[in-house]
Write an enzyme that holds these catalytic residues in place. Structure first.
Site, PDB file in Angstrom:
ATOM      1  N   ASP A   1       6.994 -17.400   2.897  1.00 22.81           N
ATOM      2  CA  ASP A   1       6.587 -18.054   1.637  1.00 22.81           C
ATOM      3  C   ASP A   1       6.602 -17.119   0.420  1.00 22.81           C
ATOM      4  O   ASP A   1       7.036 -17.529  -0.663  1.00 22.81           O
ATOM      5  CB  ASP A   1       5.187 -18.672   1.771  1.00 22.81           C
ATOM      6  CG  ASP A   1       5.216 -20.034   2.466  1.00 22.81           C
ATOM      7  OD1 ASP A   1       6.319 -20.594   2.612  1.00 22.81           O
ATOM      8  OD2 ASP A   1       4.139 -20.512   2.850  1.00 22.81           O
TER       9      ASP A   1
ATOM     10  N   GLY B   1       4.383 -16.821   6.705  1.00 22.58           N
ATOM     11  CA  GLY B   1       5.797 -16.530   6.970  1.00 22.58           C
ATOM     12  C   GLY B   1       6.522 -15.976   5.750  1.00 22.58           C
ATOM     13  O   GLY B   1       6.055 -15.046   5.089  1.00 22.58           O
TER      14      GLY B   1
ATOM     15  N   ASP C   1      10.438 -27.489  15.029  1.00 25.54           N
ATOM     16  CA  ASP C   1      11.008 -26.143  15.050  1.00 25.54           C
ATOM     17  C   ASP C   1      11.565 -25.879  13.663  1.00 25.54           C
ATOM     18  O   ASP C   1      12.235 -26.731  13.082  1.00 25.54           O
ATOM     19  CB  ASP C   1      12.109 -25.996  16.095  1.00 25.54           C
ATOM     20  CG  ASP C   1      12.405 -24.526  16.359  1.00 25.54           C
ATOM     21  OD1 ASP C   1      11.513 -23.823  16.850  1.00 25.54           O
ATOM     22  OD2 ASP C   1      13.519 -24.072  16.036  1.00 25.54           O
ATOM     23  N   SER C   2      11.229 -24.734  13.125  1.00 22.43           N
ATOM     24  CA  SER C   2      11.590 -24.508  11.731  1.00 22.43           C
ATOM     25  C   SER C   2      11.974 -23.066  11.502  1.00 22.43           C
ATOM     26  O   SER C   2      11.766 -22.203  12.353  1.00 22.43           O
ATOM     27  CB  SER C   2      10.398 -24.872  10.843  1.00 22.43           C
ATOM     28  OG  SER C   2       9.247 -24.167  11.259  1.00 22.43           O
TER      29      SER C   2
END
Ligand code: IMP
Length: 200
Positions: free
Chosen positions: A153, A151, A67-68
């Site tokens: 980035d 995401g 999970d991040s």
């Protein structure tokens, strides 16, 4: 070992590292299972555990989950565990990134610190747990830069690489990323467990 994710970016990273430990990782779709528990935890570690436990309980097989998310200093750690859902279900990666930039429009350079965090939880065959975390710190840019990655980035400037995560080569990002660091910690802990079991 089964992976509690169908996110292809995460799977590639997880498979690459776990294969060096002799672990063959299968995605849920490869294993023909679908488990999607509600991520009700308030921390990355809690959500990783919820996902890994749910898959282990549904299949009886060793399972791993990550999970991040992104924690922004000026927003007291938000979006945090809500990173994938920031701004509601209707937004895509570009929409979430634009919303975050808008919410940070008053925050000057020097106060735009943030970190990506990755928590990994594995439930091994015997039901025991390995829980580890990794993080990488950086600065949020004022506009997206670069088109690779996913995401957040494009707005995450990584001082260690001297560019945004979306401008870095995959192998460069994988050297310093939160997920790579969590996986390194996982590998170290996994090797310790195997050695301990061999000596028992
Ligand atoms: P999860 O699937 O619940 O772990 O959600 C993770 C979310 O955090 C993703 O949808 C991304 O928005 C963000 N995230 C996590 N890791 C990264 C990364 O390496 N780069 C960019 N965004 C990330």
């Amino acid at each position: 070992m089964l992976a509690a994710t169908n996110n292809k970016h995460k799977l590639i990273e997880l498979k690459a590292i776990l294969s060096t430990l002799g672990i063959e990782l299968k995605s849920m779709s490869e294993a023909g299972v679908r488990v999607e528990p509600e991520e009700t935890g308030t921390t990355f570690a809690e959500n990783a555990k919820i996902k890994a436990m749910a898959l282990y309980e549904a299949t009886g097989q060793a399972s791993v989950a990550d999970d991040s998310g992104l924690a922004v200093d000026a927003l007291d750690g938000a979006p945090g565990v809500y990173s994938a859902r920031y701004g509601g279900e209707g937004l895509d990666d570009a929409g979430r990134t634009a919303l975050l930039l808008k919410n940070l429009s008053d925050v000057p350079k020097g106060r735009r610190g943030a970190k990506f965090v990755s928590a990994i939880c594995a439930v091994l065959d015997d039901g025991s747990l390995i829980e580890v975390e990794g993080e990488v710190r950086g600065e949020l840019l004022f506009e997206p830069d670069g088109t690779d990655g996913f995401g957040y980035d494009p707005i995450f400037y990584c001082p260690e690489l001297g560019c945004s995560f979306a401008r870095a080569l995959p192998e460069e990002k994988n050297r310093v990323s939160h997920r790579a660091r969590a996986l390194e910690a996982f590998a170290a802990e996994y090797k310790k467990r195997i050695e301990t079991n061999d000596h028992e």
